[in-house]
Design a protein around this motif. Structure first.
Motif, PDB file in Angstrom:
ATOM      1  N   GLU A 190       1.776  14.144  14.860  1.00 62.62           N
ATOM      2  CA  GLU A 190       1.168  14.519  13.582  1.00 62.62           C
ATOM      3  C   GLU A 190       2.161  14.356  12.425  1.00 62.62           C
ATOM      4  N   ASN A 191       3.451  14.603  12.682  1.00 65.15           N
ATOM      5  CA  ASN A 191       4.452  14.411  11.633  1.00 65.15           C
ATOM      6  C   ASN A 191       4.526  12.949  11.209  1.00 65.15           C
ATOM      7  N   TRP A 192       4.454  12.061  12.168  1.00 69.43           N
ATOM      8  CA  TRP A 192       4.512  10.631  11.881  1.00 69.43           C
ATOM      9  C   TRP A 192       3.232  10.167  11.172  1.00 69.43           C
ATOM     10  N   GLU A 193       2.099  10.650  11.635  1.00 72.66           N
ATOM     11  CA  GLU A 193       0.832  10.249  11.025  1.00 72.66           C
ATOM     12  C   GLU A 193       0.726  10.745   9.582  1.00 72.66           C
ATOM     13  N   ASN A 194       1.257  11.914   9.316  1.00 68.79           N
ATOM     14  CA  ASN A 194       1.114  12.530   7.995  1.00 68.79           C
ATOM     15  C   ASN A 194       2.173  12.102   6.991  1.00 68.79           C
ATOM     16  N   ASN A 195       3.210  11.395   7.455  1.00 67.38           N
ATOM     17  CA  ASN A 195       4.323  11.064   6.565  1.00 67.38           C
ATOM     18  C   ASN A 195       4.639   9.574   6.516  1.00 67.38           C
ATOM     19  N   THR A 196       3.649   8.757   6.783  1.00 63.05           N
ATOM     20  CA  THR A 196       3.855   7.317   6.663  1.00 63.05           C
ATOM     21  C   THR A 196       2.949   6.792   5.549  1.00 63.05           C
ATOM     22  N   VAL A 197       3.455   5.908   4.749  1.00 62.08           N
ATOM     23  CA  VAL A 197       2.776   5.482   3.510  1.00 62.08           C
ATOM     24  C   VAL A 197       1.366   4.986   3.746  1.00 62.08           C
ATOM     25  N   ILE A 198       1.181   4.184   4.774  1.00 61.45           N
ATOM     26  CA  ILE A 198      -0.131   3.567   4.983  1.00 61.45           C
ATOM     27  C   ILE A 198      -1.222   4.608   5.234  1.00 61.45           C
ATOM     28  N   ASN A 199      -0.829   5.810   5.642  1.00 64.05           N
ATOM     29  CA  ASN A 199      -1.802   6.884   5.882  1.00 64.05           C
ATOM     30  C   ASN A 199      -1.984   7.804   4.674  1.00 64.05           C
ATOM     31  N   LEU A 200      -1.371   7.452   3.542  1.00 63.43           N
ATOM     32  CA  LEU A 200      -1.488   8.291   2.348  1.00 63.43           C
ATOM     33  C   LEU A 200      -2.384   7.672   1.281  1.00 63.43           C
ATOM     34  N   VAL A 201      -3.056   6.592   1.635  1.00 66.76           N
ATOM     35  CA  VAL A 201      -3.932   5.909   0.680  1.00 66.76           C
ATOM     36  C   VAL A 201      -5.040   6.825   0.172  1.00 66.76           C
ATOM     37  N   HIS A 202      -5.447   7.776   0.989  1.00 69.31           N
ATOM     38  CA  HIS A 202      -6.526   8.696   0.584  1.00 69.31           C
ATOM     39  C   HIS A 202      -6.146   9.547  -0.631  1.00 69.31           C
ATOM     40  N   LEU A 203      -4.846   9.607  -0.949  1.00 66.89           N
ATOM     41  CA  LEU A 203      -4.404  10.394  -2.099  1.00 66.89           C
ATOM     42  C   LEU A 203      -4.622   9.658  -3.425  1.00 66.89           C
ATOM     43  N   LEU A 204      -4.968   8.385  -3.347  1.00 65.10           N
ATOM     44  CA  LEU A 204      -5.137   7.566  -4.546  1.00 65.10           C
ATOM     45  C   LEU A 204      -6.604   7.511  -4.956  1.00 65.10           C
ATOM     46  N   ASN A 205      -6.850   7.616  -6.250  1.00 65.82           N
ATOM     47  CA  ASN A 205      -8.231   7.513  -6.736  1.00 65.82           C
ATOM     48  C   ASN A 205      -8.469   6.249  -7.557  1.00 65.82           C
ATOM     49  N   GLY A 206      -7.459   5.383  -7.592  1.00 65.51           N
ATOM     50  CA  GLY A 206      -7.601   4.140  -8.336  1.00 65.51           C
ATOM     51  C   GLY A 206      -7.216   4.246  -9.797  1.00 65.51           C
TER      52      GLY A 206
END
Length: 273
Positions: A190-206
């Motif tokens: 979970e640490n790896w999944e939550n802290n890698t850039v490709i998995n943080l795209v959901h934080l962007l709204n465009g």
């Protein structure tokens, strides 16, 4: 006569290259209970009481330190003068990966850079203290760090970039001490999944961040950058993506930073006019 004129031009050019001033800013990190060194490059036009300046933060790669950018890209001082910006090169430890490590409280570099360092820079220098006048980029580990910090803190940075960034860490479970910051992948997925850039795209709204990333086609991080680009296309998130021949090398980064500094300069201009 032509030879004399040529010598004069070379002399004047040399003066201009070194017109900027290089400081070492010491910042105490309350989150890590230590003092950290940072390079600050001030343009020749800088005035403490005149027009305030935009700031570009440059992150180094694994094994690097706060002086790495000066050694890898000597023209970085010239870019401060050319674009009339303050450039800050933090020390991110050799392998911090710019996380707030969930397993090592001595490694809290997201807090340090996005809060403590920025507060100190804005207090110490004549800056415009808002997101529309802050940019962040880096190479390799620093490329990961720049997008990671900007994706998670779009209220801090208005524009970001990455060159040869490690945007998906999961493929490198034994690489560059990442497991020392996140725990082993086998025991702490979970640490790896939550802290890698490709998995943080959901934080962007465009709309909350303008960003660019690039990678050489011979780079070991190339396929990960392509996948990030495709994921952003599917999510309809505006971004600039560049790929060009090259590997994970200084030569590539020297070329890349030229484009990214122009990208930042255009952003600052459009945000302030």
């Amino acid at each position: 006569m032509k030879k004399i004129v040529g010598l004069i031009l070379v002399f004047c050019w040399s003066i201009h290259i070194y017109a900027s001033k290089v400081d070492t800013l010491l910042v105490y990190s309350k989150s890590m209970n230590k003092t950290i060194k940072n390079v600050v490059i001030i343009p020749d036009s800088y005035s403490k009481k005149g027009k305030a300046y935009s700031v570009v933060y440059l992150l180094h790669g694994a094994g690097g330190h706060y002086k790495s950018w000066l050694g890898k890209v000597p023209d970085i001082e010239l870019y401060a003068d050319l674009y009339k910006v303050i450039i800050v090169c933090p020390d991110g430890d050799k392998t911090s990966w710019y996380f707030d490590s969930p397993i090592d409280k001595t490694m809290q570099y997201e807090t340090y850079i996005s809060k403590e360092l920025i507060a100190s820079v804005d207090k110490s220098y004549n800056t415009v203290p808002d997101k529309n006048n802050r940019a962040i980029t880096g190479y390799s580990m620093g490329g990961h760090g720049a997008l990671y910090l900007a994706f998670k803190n779009p209220d801090v940075w208005g524009v970001a970039a990455s060159m040869s960034g490690g945007v998906d860490l999961r493929g490198f479970p034994q690489g560059w001490d990442i497991y020392k910051r996140l725990g082993t992948y086998a025991e702490n997925p979970e640490n790896w999944e939550n802290n890698t850039v490709i998995n943080l795209v959901h934080l962007l709204n465009g709309k909350n961040l303008k960003f660019l990333f690039d990678c050489g086609t011979d780079d070991f991080f190339y396929e990960d950058n392509v996948r990030l680009h495709k994921k952003l296309l599917v999510r309809n998130i505006p971004h600039d993506y560049i790929e060009r021949p090259g590997g994970h090398t200084n030569k590539y980064w020297v070329n890349s930073i030229k484009y990214q500094m122009l990208f930042f300069s255009d952003f600052f201009y459009n945000s302030n006019n």
